[in-house]
Structure formats: C-alpha cells, structure tokens
Motif scaffolding. Structure first.
Motif, PDB file in Angstrom:
ATOM      1  N   GLY A  56       8.831  11.771   0.952  1.00 48.49           N
ATOM      2  CA  GLY A  56       7.376  11.791   0.913  1.00 48.49           C
ATOM      3  C   GLY A  56       6.799  10.410   0.729  1.00 48.49           C
ATOM      4  N   GLN A  60       1.627  11.939  -2.458  1.00 44.32           N
ATOM      5  CA  GLN A  60       1.817  13.230  -1.829  1.00 44.32           C
ATOM      6  C   GLN A  60       2.400  14.240  -2.824  1.00 44.32           C
ATOM      7  N   TRP A  73       5.900  17.949   2.208  1.00 45.67           N
ATOM      8  CA  TRP A  73       5.020  16.988   1.551  1.00 45.67           C
ATOM      9  C   TRP A  73       3.632  17.055   2.166  1.00 45.67           C
ATOM     10  N   LYS A  74       2.595  17.032   1.314  1.00 43.75           N
ATOM     11  CA  LYS A  74       1.210  17.046   1.780  1.00 43.75           C
ATOM     12  C   LYS A  74       0.412  16.001   0.994  1.00 43.75           C
ATOM     13  N   SER A  75      -0.604  15.462   1.650  1.00 43.42           N
ATOM     14  CA  SER A  75      -1.498  14.512   0.986  1.00 43.42           C
ATOM     15  C   SER A  75      -2.632  15.270   0.308  1.00 43.42           C
TER      16      SER A  75
END
Length: 271
Positions: A56, A60, A73-75
């Motif tokens: 990531g 994140q 993984w995400k922001s």
C-alpha cells in the motif's frame, strides 16, 4: 510401530488444520488475538491476479471485499472545510421531454392570484397546476445551514394564429416546489406574433434557505391562467411542442439543483 505411525499421522493432521489463539483458548480464526497488537514492520496484501505482495501507499487503509476475497488498499480522503463557510455539497440536473399541455377547458380557477401565490403554498391549493413528471426528483440536505438554488428552463408554445390588431395571448405560470410547497414562481404572457404557433424560452431561478436535514422532493408545475381572444382549440404546451414547427427535443425542460451548506457532518470519502 503401527501405533506410533498412527499417532504421528494424527498429530500431523492436527497441526495442519490447527487454529492459533493468543490469549484465548478457543480461537475463531487461523490466527485469533485477544488483546492489543503492535506491528513493528509492515503489512502486505496478496494480489491474487498476479501473486504480487502490496504494502500500500502512505495514508491508505485496508478495506474488506467480503467473504472469500482478500482485502485491498484504499485511500481515505476527508474534505477540508473551513468553519462558517458554504460549500457545494449536493449537485444534480434533470431533464424531461414529456412536458404538460393545457386545453382551453383546463384553465386555472384561481381568482385572487396575489393571495394564492405565496411562499409555502401547498400545490393542492393551486388548482390547474400540472407537474412536469421528469423533474420531480429527490434531493439531499445534510446541514441545518443551507441555501438551495434551482435553475429551470423550458420552452412554452401554443398553436396560436398570427396576431391581430388586438393582441392574442395566454397567461401562464410555473412554480418550483419542495415537498409540494411553493418556493418560487414566475408568471408570464405568451403573445401571438406575426407567425403562427408562437414559442418562447422560459428561464426561472429560485432559492430557498435552510431546508430541514434529510431527503426532499423537488418538482416543477405549471398552469394556464387566462386566455385572451383565443379559440377553443388553442393548446398551451410547456416542455413539449404544441405544433410541428418545433419538436420535443427543442422544447424539453431541464432543472438544475445546487445545495450549498455549512458542513456539520464530515463524511470520509474512500476511493
């Protein structure tokens, strides 16, 4: 010897399917930690498509994709708002090509327009008003401090003959409603011209402050108010053509809604 081999096989099978529990005697997953976890190095996620490991990027977070799928993984983005300032929170636009039509027998029976056309008037108290179906839409408000702007545009036409020495015309009105309560109204006159089947562009802008938090329904409704020297077969059309010199594409209606708010709820955005 057979007994020893059997015991070893059973122990090996248990070790392959065993669940590990830390501070718990009955783990509910392959690794079940009952307490705080302190990570000193890194977390990686397996990408099942190419078997790569991803650590990531900075800031994140791990987001679940449901049972049977690895997390990704995400922001996480939280908008930065300054206190006591308005921001555009809700924005949408709608269109309609069906419109509404009024025959000479569908003229409004409202007599005292100056008392009937008031802010907050319920649409049921305004006989003769027809809603433009495609413009009745939900809007959302998230703050008690808000300003909602409406921009309505359409074409109004009647199959009028060429104008005479005394004007041939029709009075009409269009109103913008929120939850069937009048928030804005424009009254105009469509006058016959030297050509037949006159049409005009109708533009209307309205604003209402401090709608209650939650979902509301915005709608647009119009009415034929009065007719002057018109024949019984003259039809008034709003958002639709009354004659073939224009078409439904030209005459279609549109409504734009912008809700500006002083934010009270900060909703994080994950992308």
């Amino acid at each position: 010897m057979k007994n020893i081999i059997s015991i070893l096989l059973v122990m090996a099978g248990l070790s392959l399917s065993a669940q590990v529990g830390i501070n718990t005697g009955s783990p509910k997953a392959k690794m079940d930690v009952n307490g705080d976890v302190n990570l000193r190095n890194k977390i990686v996620v397996l990408n099942a498509q190419d078997n790569t490991l991803s650590q990531g990027n900075n800031d994140q977070i791990l987001v679940s994709q449901g049972v049977g799928y690895a997390p990704i993984w995400k922001s996480l983005r939280i908008p930065e708002y300054e206190p006591n300032k308005f921001y555009l929170i809700f924005n949408n636009s709608f269109s309609d090509r069906v419109g509404v039509k009024f025959t000479s027998g569908e003229q409004s029976t409202i007599a005292a327009k100056n008392t009937a056309f008031t802010k907050g008037a319920d649409i049921t108290s305004l006989p003769g008003f027809k809603k433009i179906a495609g413009l009745s839409q939900p809007i959302s408000v998230f703050s008690t401090d808000s300003k909602t702007y409406f921009q309505f545009e359409t074409v109004v036409q009647a199959n009028l003959p060429a104008n005479g020495t005394t004007d041939i015309s029709i009075d009409y009105a269009c109103g913008i409603f929120v939850d069937d309560k009048l928030v804005n109204l424009r009254q105009r006159n469509l006058k016959a011209s030297s050509a037949t089947s006159t049409f005009i562009t109708h533009n209307q802008i309205g604003v209402v402050a401090n709608l209650s938090k939650g979902q509301h329904t915005v709608s647009v409704a119009c009415s034929r108010l009065a007719s002057y020297r018109t024949d019984n077969d003259v039809v008034l059309a709003v958002g639709i053509n009354a004659e073939t010199n224009i078409n439904s594409f030209i005459a279609q209606s549109s409504l734009k809604v912008d809700v500006y708010e002083i934010p009270q709820v900060f909703n994080p955005i994950i992308n």
